[in-house]
Design a protein around this motif. Structure first.
Motif, mmCIF file in Angstrom:
data_model
loop_
_atom_site.group_PDB
_atom_site.id
_atom_site.type_symbol
_atom_site.label_atom_id
_atom_site.label_comp_id
_atom_site.label_asym_id
_atom_site.label_seq_id
_atom_site.Cartn_x
_atom_site.Cartn_y
_atom_site.Cartn_z
ATOM 1 N N LEU A 64 0.809 -1.225 0.000
ATOM 2 C CA LEU A 64 0.000 0.000 0.000
ATOM 3 C C LEU A 64 0.842 1.275 0.000
ATOM 4 O O LEU A 64 0.479 2.239 -0.685
ATOM 5 N N PRO A 65 1.964 1.340 0.731
ATOM 6 C CA PRO A 65 2.815 2.528 0.593
ATOM 7 C C PRO A 65 3.289 2.759 -0.835
ATOM 8 O O PRO A 65 3.327 3.895 -1.316
ATOM 9 N N VAL A 66 3.643 1.672 -1.539
ATOM 10 C CA VAL A 66 4.068 1.796 -2.938
ATOM 11 C C VAL A 66 2.885 2.212 -3.812
ATOM 12 O O VAL A 66 3.029 3.059 -4.705
ATOM 13 N N PHE A 67 1.705 1.646 -3.551
ATOM 14 C CA PHE A 67 0.521 2.009 -4.333
ATOM 15 C C PHE A 67 0.179 3.484 -4.155
ATOM 16 O O PHE A 67 -0.125 4.188 -5.134
ATOM 17 N N TYR A 68 0.240 3.977 -2.917
ATOM 18 C CA TYR A 68 -0.043 5.395 -2.669
ATOM 19 C C TYR A 68 0.956 6.279 -3.408
ATOM 20 O O TYR A 68 0.577 7.288 -4.013
ATOM 21 N N SER A 69 2.216 5.893 -3.367
ATOM 22 C CA SER A 69 3.250 6.668 -4.062
ATOM 23 C C SER A 69 3.004 6.653 -5.565
ATOM 24 O O SER A 69 3.212 7.665 -6.247
ATOM 25 N N TYR A 70 2.561 5.513 -6.083
ATOM 26 C CA TYR A 70 2.252 5.423 -7.516
ATOM 27 C C TYR A 70 1.118 6.377 -7.891
ATOM 28 O O TYR A 70 1.219 7.119 -8.882
ATOM 29 N N VAL A 71 0.059 6.375 -7.115
ATOM 30 C CA VAL A 71 -1.074 7.264 -7.395
ATOM 31 C C VAL A 71 -0.629 8.719 -7.342
ATOM 32 O O VAL A 71 -0.982 9.528 -8.210
ATOM 33 N N ALA A 72 0.172 9.060 -6.335
ATOM 34 C CA ALA A 72 0.666 10.433 -6.215
ATOM 35 C C ALA A 72 1.526 10.814 -7.415
ATOM 36 O O ALA A 72 1.457 11.949 -7.913
ATOM 37 N N SER A 73 2.327 9.872 -7.918
ATOM 38 C CA SER A 73 3.197 10.167 -9.067
ATOM 39 C C SER A 73 2.399 10.391 -10.340
ATOM 40 O O SER A 73 2.834 11.137 -11.228
ATOM 41 N N VAL A 74 1.239 9.754 -10.450
ATOM 42 C CA VAL A 74 0.377 9.953 -11.624
ATOM 43 C C VAL A 74 -0.383 11.270 -11.506
ATOM 44 O O VAL A 74 -0.574 11.979 -12.493
ATOM 45 N N CYS A 75 -0.801 11.583 -10.284
ATOM 46 C CA CYS A 75 -1.602 12.794 -10.073
ATOM 47 C C CYS A 75 -0.781 14.073 -10.210
ATOM 48 O O CYS A 75 -1.283 15.101 -10.682
ATOM 49 N N TYR A 76 0.500 14.022 -9.779
ATOM 50 C CA TYR A 76 1.317 15.229 -9.780
ATOM 51 C C TYR A 76 2.536 15.037 -10.676
ATOM 52 O O TYR A 76 3.371 14.161 -10.424
ATOM 53 N N SER A 77 2.638 15.869 -11.695
ATOM 54 C CA SER A 77 3.735 15.738 -12.661
ATOM 55 C C SER A 77 5.096 16.053 -12.056
ATOM 56 O O SER A 77 6.127 15.631 -12.572
ATOM 57 N N ASP A 78 5.118 16.802 -10.939
ATOM 58 C CA ASP A 78 6.386 17.164 -10.308
ATOM 59 C C ASP A 78 6.740 16.231 -9.149
ATOM 60 O O ASP A 78 7.621 16.536 -8.336
ATOM 61 N N PHE A 79 6.073 15.098 -9.056
ATOM 62 C CA PHE A 79 6.327 14.156 -7.964
ATOM 63 C C PHE A 79 7.739 13.596 -8.054
ATOM 64 O O PHE A 79 8.210 13.205 -9.119
ATOM 65 N N LYS A 80 8.421 13.551 -6.901
ATOM 66 C CA LYS A 80 9.758 12.964 -6.825
ATOM 67 C C LYS A 80 9.886 12.171 -5.537
ATOM 68 O O LYS A 80 9.351 12.562 -4.489
ATOM 69 N N LEU A 81 10.608 11.067 -5.614
ATOM 70 C CA LEU A 81 10.895 10.286 -4.420
ATOM 71 C C LEU A 81 11.999 10.972 -3.635
ATOM 72 O O LEU A 81 12.966 11.453 -4.215
ATOM 73 N N ASN A 82 11.854 11.029 -2.310
ATOM 74 C CA ASN A 82 12.880 11.634 -1.482
ATOM 75 C C ASN A 82 12.973 10.882 -0.156
ATOM 76 O O ASN A 82 12.100 10.067 0.172
ATOM 77 N N PRO A 83 14.018 11.124 0.641
ATOM 78 C CA PRO A 83 14.245 10.364 1.876
ATOM 79 C C PRO A 83 13.083 10.382 2.867
ATOM 80 O O PRO A 83 12.890 9.424 3.612
#
Length: 217
Positions: A64-83
């Motif tokens: 679920l943490p990965v799924f949430y991050s995936y949804v956020a990355s699709v919703c926001y074009s400026d999404f970036k993974l960070n620490p």
């Protein structure tokens, strides 16, 4: 399920695309799904309870943490993974630490006794409760995120953005149905009706296959 998940994960991880982060995240989700359903294969090769077998089960805390991050990355074009996103791994770490004294650090016979008496083991019940709190917490967070995104899209965009939102919403509903069945299944796991639990596992496997194939198309 394992074959389709890994094949699609390989495709998403290697295809040239402007949406690399989203592809990598969904690829990771598919790999976690393949690991999650590989239990029956592992049982065919490993007769006794093992650290690997339990760790495979604990991987569920990462989905679920990965799924949430995936949804956020699709919703926001400026999404970036960070620490700071590593904080989402806390339930996974806690769930494994709880199992250290009476499972991970004991001999094979103690592991067998631990699993045979699983209905009375505090560690397993604690992890089940923690897992379901995490699951539905993330699902609520995803729906809130999608609601905010829909408002943003309607105010500023159209066409493909709305189509992406509609698909994400449908996919999240499917995931919610899946985990609702998982919750019901796990209630039967700690009950006196193990046959119902086994049949629900089969149903969940078929549901997973349907959702992954739907995503593929």
């Amino acid at each position: 399920i394992i074959f389709i998940s890994l094949l699609l994960a390989l495709f998403l991880a290697t295809v040239k695309s402007a949406y690399k982060i989203s592809n990598y995240l969904f690829s990771a989700l598919l790999i976690l799904t393949a690991i999650d359903v590989s239990g029956f294969l592992l049982d065919s090769f490993i007769e006794n309870p093992s650290i690997l077998g339990m760790f495979r089960y604990m991987v569920t805390f990462l989905q679920l943490p990965v799924f949430y991050s995936y949804v956020a990355s699709v919703c926001y074009s400026d999404f970036k993974l960070n620490p700071r996103h590593l904080i989402r791994l806390i339930p996974f770490v806690v769930a494994n630490l709880v199992l250290l004294p009476r499972y991970y650090l004991v001999d094979a016979e103690s592991k067998i006794r631990f699993l045979q008496d699983h209905q009375n083991m505090f560690e397993l019940m604690f992890n089940h409760v923690l897992l379901h709190i995490q699951i539905f917490g993330y699902l609520i967070a995803v729906f809130i995120l999608l609601r905010k995104t829909k408002k943003l899209y309607l105010e500023n965009y159209a066409g493909t953005s709305i189509s992406a939102y509609n698909w994400l919403f449908q996919f999240t509903v499917a995931i919610t149905i899946f985990y609702s069945i998982v919750l019901l299944k796990n209630i039967f796991k700690f009950s006196d009706y193990p046959n119902i639990y086994e049949w629900m596992i089969i149903g969940l496997f078929l549901f997973q296959l349907l959702v992954i194939t739907w995503y593929l198309f």
